[in-house]
Write an enzyme that holds these catalytic residues in place. Structure first.
Site, PDB file in Angstrom:
ATOM      1  N   TYR A 176       9.696  41.233  69.062  1.00  0.00           N
ATOM      2  CA  TYR A 176      10.424  42.481  68.766  1.00  0.00           C
ATOM      3  C   TYR A 176       9.512  43.484  68.063  1.00  0.00           C
ATOM      4  O   TYR A 176       8.753  43.112  67.161  1.00  0.00           O
ATOM      5  CB  TYR A 176      11.607  42.201  67.829  1.00  0.00           C
ATOM      6  CG  TYR A 176      12.812  41.613  68.507  1.00  0.00           C
ATOM      7  CD1 TYR A 176      13.550  42.353  69.435  1.00  0.00           C
ATOM      8  CD2 TYR A 176      13.230  40.327  68.209  1.00  0.00           C
ATOM      9  CE1 TYR A 176      14.669  41.804  70.043  1.00  0.00           C
ATOM     10  CE2 TYR A 176      14.351  39.776  68.809  1.00  0.00           C
ATOM     11  CZ  TYR A 176      15.067  40.520  69.730  1.00  0.00           C
ATOM     12  OH  TYR A 176      16.167  39.983  70.330  1.00  0.00           O
TER      13      TYR A 176
ATOM     14  N   LYS B 179      24.191  19.198  44.954  1.00  0.00           N
ATOM     15  CA  LYS B 179      24.846  20.459  45.345  1.00  0.00           C
ATOM     16  C   LYS B 179      24.118  21.069  46.544  1.00  0.00           C
ATOM     17  O   LYS B 179      22.983  20.682  46.853  1.00  0.00           O
ATOM     18  CB  LYS B 179      24.846  21.423  44.154  1.00  0.00           C
ATOM     19  CG  LYS B 179      23.467  21.839  43.684  1.00  0.00           C
ATOM     20  CD  LYS B 179      23.537  22.576  42.341  1.00  0.00           C
ATOM     21  CE  LYS B 179      22.157  22.968  41.866  1.00  0.00           C
ATOM     22  NZ  LYS B 179      22.154  23.490  40.489  1.00  0.00           N
TER      23      LYS B 179
END
Ligand code: PLP
Length: 366
Positions: free
Chosen positions: A263, A40
């Site tokens: 940033y 999965k």
């Protein structure tokens, strides 16, 4: 998302390691136990089709979480049985027939809805899910399980299996595990018509409770070479991590003391420093909380300094390195290594999530 092939960031997957890990686990299980590979979530980030092709001859089948993941495998000509572990709504049941999938049926209410909608269940193969204490999907009462099995058979469904899932098989405290095991054992043994395939084991159960497997196991994380408990329980045998995450320096600069990086200007160089930039960021699954963590360059730990951006990460280098120098984010470099479990600890999460969060932007190379 399209994968970004023309930049030096990639995940390198060792498919042979996955095969070896399956063999290793299987060697420690009783004979005749069926082994399903859980692929999965794109095989926990390793690439579902590539993994399925690699291991199809080794396993008895595959488990996925939803119908689309199963269809992807069938379209890639995967032939072995595929069990969909999640609930598939009655409206989508026809896909199970079209693609030859095994469905999980987890409640009487689901069957009543299917009847109400006039869903044709005839010809479907299913496994019944028992909630033995996980509190998620599954039938909680023996009588409901009995009724569900009988009614499904009436509808022409082949009830091939019955299974449950443990919540704490990866923990040191065994109490909840034992309670769930007792519940499931009692339920299964009291059924008038127990389906032939009975299974309860994920990786952790297969590793640390190998004596309690019924007749099939669902192996997820362990086949990718990671310890499902993180560092709580020790692996009784060696498994090999199958995924390496690497990038490369695309810029290297010398900055004077007091230079702001990234940033928010959250980092200032303390002295003259070499700052390297890598083309990987949170959009790749290299999340912002990796600030302050390390990567490996030339066998040395180098700190991530400044904020991780969407597409770029800055690191502090011990000296100047040429552009194109390889950087290891998960894997070995020289004598050092960083594992997905190390990354998870820094993030306060589990290694599963670290692998699954690697986005489609990161190309997988085999
Ligand atoms: C994901 C999953 C597994 C595999 O779990 P691992 O811990 O990765 O081995 C097994 N069974 C069910 C129901 C699952 O959802």
């Amino acid at each position: 998302m399209i994968s970004s092939l023309h930049r030096p960031t990639k995940a390198i997957i060792d498919l042979k390691a996955i095969s070896k890990n399956i063999q290793t686990v299987a060697n420690h299980l009783p004979d005749q136990v069926k082994v399903w590979a859980v692929v999965k979530a794109n095989a926990y980030g390793h690439g579902a089709v590539a993994v399925a092709h690699q291991v199809e001859s080794q396993v008895d089948g595959f488990c996925v979480s939803n119908v689309d993941e199963a269809i992807e495998l069938r379209q890639a000509r995967v032939k072995k049985p595929i069990l969909v572990l999640g609930v598939v709504l009655p409206e989508e049941v026809y896909l199970a027939k079209d693609y030859g999938l095994t469905l999980t049926i987890a409640s009487l209410e689901w069957l009543h809805l299917a009847k109400q909608l006039g869903t044709n269940l005839s010809g479907i193969t299913c496994h019944i899910k028992i909630d033995s204490g996980m509190g998620r999907i599954g039938v909680r009462k023996q009588t409901d399980a009995e009724t569900l099995i009988a009614e499904l058979k009436e509808q022409g469904v082949f009830v091939e299996g019955i299974f449950t899932h443990f919540a704490t098989a990866d923990e040191a405290d065994q109490r909840q595990f034992e309670q769930q095991l007792d519940f499931f054992n009692n339920l299964v043994t009291s059924l008038d018509h127990c389906p032939p395939v009975v299974h309860a084991s994920n990786s952790a159960t297969s590793i640390w409770h190998a004596d309690t497997v019924f007749n099939a196991v669902r192996l997820g994380l362990v086949i990718y070479g990671l310890n499902p408990s993180g560092r709580t329980l020790e692996m009784p045998y060696h498994i090999e991590p199958a995924l390496r995450l690497e990038s490369a320096l695309v810029q290297v600069k010398e900055v004077p003391a007091g230079t702001a990086v990234g940033y928010g200007g959250t980092y200032h160089s303390e002295q003259i420093e070499w700052i390297g930039t890598l083309p990987i960021g949170y959009a790749d699954g290299w999340t912002r909380d990796m600030q302050g963590f390390d990567v490996l360059v030339d066998g040395q730990f180098c700190q991530v300094v400044g904020r991780v951006s969407m597409d770029q990460t800055t690191i502090r280098l011990p000296k100047e390195y040429p552009l194109g120098t390889k950087v290891i984010l998960i894997g070995k470099s020289g004598n050092q290594s960083i594992s997905a479990t190390d990354v998870a600890e820094k993030r306060g999460t589990i290694n599963y999530e670290v692998l699954c969060l690697l986005s489609d932007r990161v190309p997988r190379e085999y």
